[in-house]
Design an enzyme around this catalytic site. Structure first.
Site, short mmCIF file in Angstrom:
data_model
loop_
_atom_site.label_atom_id
_atom_site.label_comp_id
_atom_site.label_asym_id
_atom_site.label_seq_id
_atom_site.Cartn_x
_atom_site.Cartn_y
_atom_site.Cartn_z
N HIS A 55 0.60 -1.00 -0.04
CA HIS A 55 0.04 -0.08 0.46
C HIS A 55 1.43 1.22 0.04
CE1 HIS A 55 1.10 -1.09 3.61
NE2 HIS A 55 1.04 0.88 4.38
N HIS A 107 -2.12 10.64 5.94
CA HIS A 107 -2.47 9.77 7.21
C HIS A 107 -1.81 9.64 8.37
CE1 HIS A 107 -1.66 5.05 8.99
NE2 HIS A 107 -0.48 5.45 8.93
N GLU A 124 4.91 0.41 0.99
CA GLU A 124 5.20 0.32 2.17
C GLU A 124 4.49 -1.51 1.59
OE1 GLU A 124 4.91 3.02 5.94
OE2 GLU A 124 2.94 2.38 5.14
#
Length: 207
Positions: free
Chosen positions: A52, A58, A171
């Site tokens: 992702h 975030h 990631e």
């Protein structure tokens, strides 16, 4: 996809998620028998499941959301570096590496040995790496790890440092069978306009 190497984690009920986060599930809401024509499925998952990208929102209330990100960051030439066994990821980790003209770096740490379980510890990114990457024109840092910060971090210094220096985060890539070298990368996020992150189907093709 001849010539392409899939570096994504497959999404099923066995994919590990951050402790306490939404587990992945897929179920049929209509079967072909029920509808008379088609199977129709429903997915429930965290936006940070498997392979992702993180949008700045975030970890920053004022940060860009997925729908505001530049897609060009997530496709193009990328360099895969093999750094298995390292304890942290800093400028020293990449010292001596020829990255002139490279905008995307993927680092294989080999630290996530069992992908059926969420790791207990990972080699984190030193925030000092962020300005080092910016100075060299790097726009995307990809890791075979679920985070760029220690797993118990609350202030997320590497996330913030990378964002301040214009380095995007990818990631959870799977680089176990990928040799070091230069590739074409494709890892587009979904068009989740307001989201804080997005799963991607990441793939490499040797250049």
């Amino acid at each position: 996809m001849s010539g392409w190497i899939d570096i994504s984690q497959f999404l099923d009920e066995g994919v590990p998620v951050w402790p306490g986060d939404t587990p992945f599930s897929y179920r049929l809401t209509w079967t072909k028998e029920e509808s008379g024509s088609v199977n129709v499925g429903q997915v429930a998952m965290s936006t940070h499941t498997g392979t992702h990208i993180d949008a700045p929102f975030h970890f920053d209330e004022e940060g860009k959301r997925v729908g505001e990100l530049d897609l060009a960051v997530y496709a193009g030439p990328a360099k895969v570096l093999d750094r298995e066994g390292i304890g942290w990821i800093g400028p020293e980790t990449l010292a001596g590496e020829e990255i002139t003209g490279v905008e995307r770096i993927l680092i294989r740490t080999g630290a996530w040995k069992d992908r059926s379980r969420f790791p207990k510890a990972i080699p984190p990114v030193d925030p000092a790496l962020a300005p080092w990457l910016k100075q060299r024109g790097i726009r995307l840092l990809g890791l075979d790890l679920p985070s760029v910060d220690p797993l118990d971090s609350k202030d997320l210094p590497a996330h913030h440092a990378l964002a301040r220096h214009g380095v995007h985060i990818l990631e959870g890539v799977v680089l176990d069978e990928v040799q070091a070298g230069t590739y074409e990368l494709v890892a587009f996020p979904l068009p989740l306009k307001q989201a804080d992150g997005s799963p991607v189907r990441a793939a490499l093709r040797p250049l």
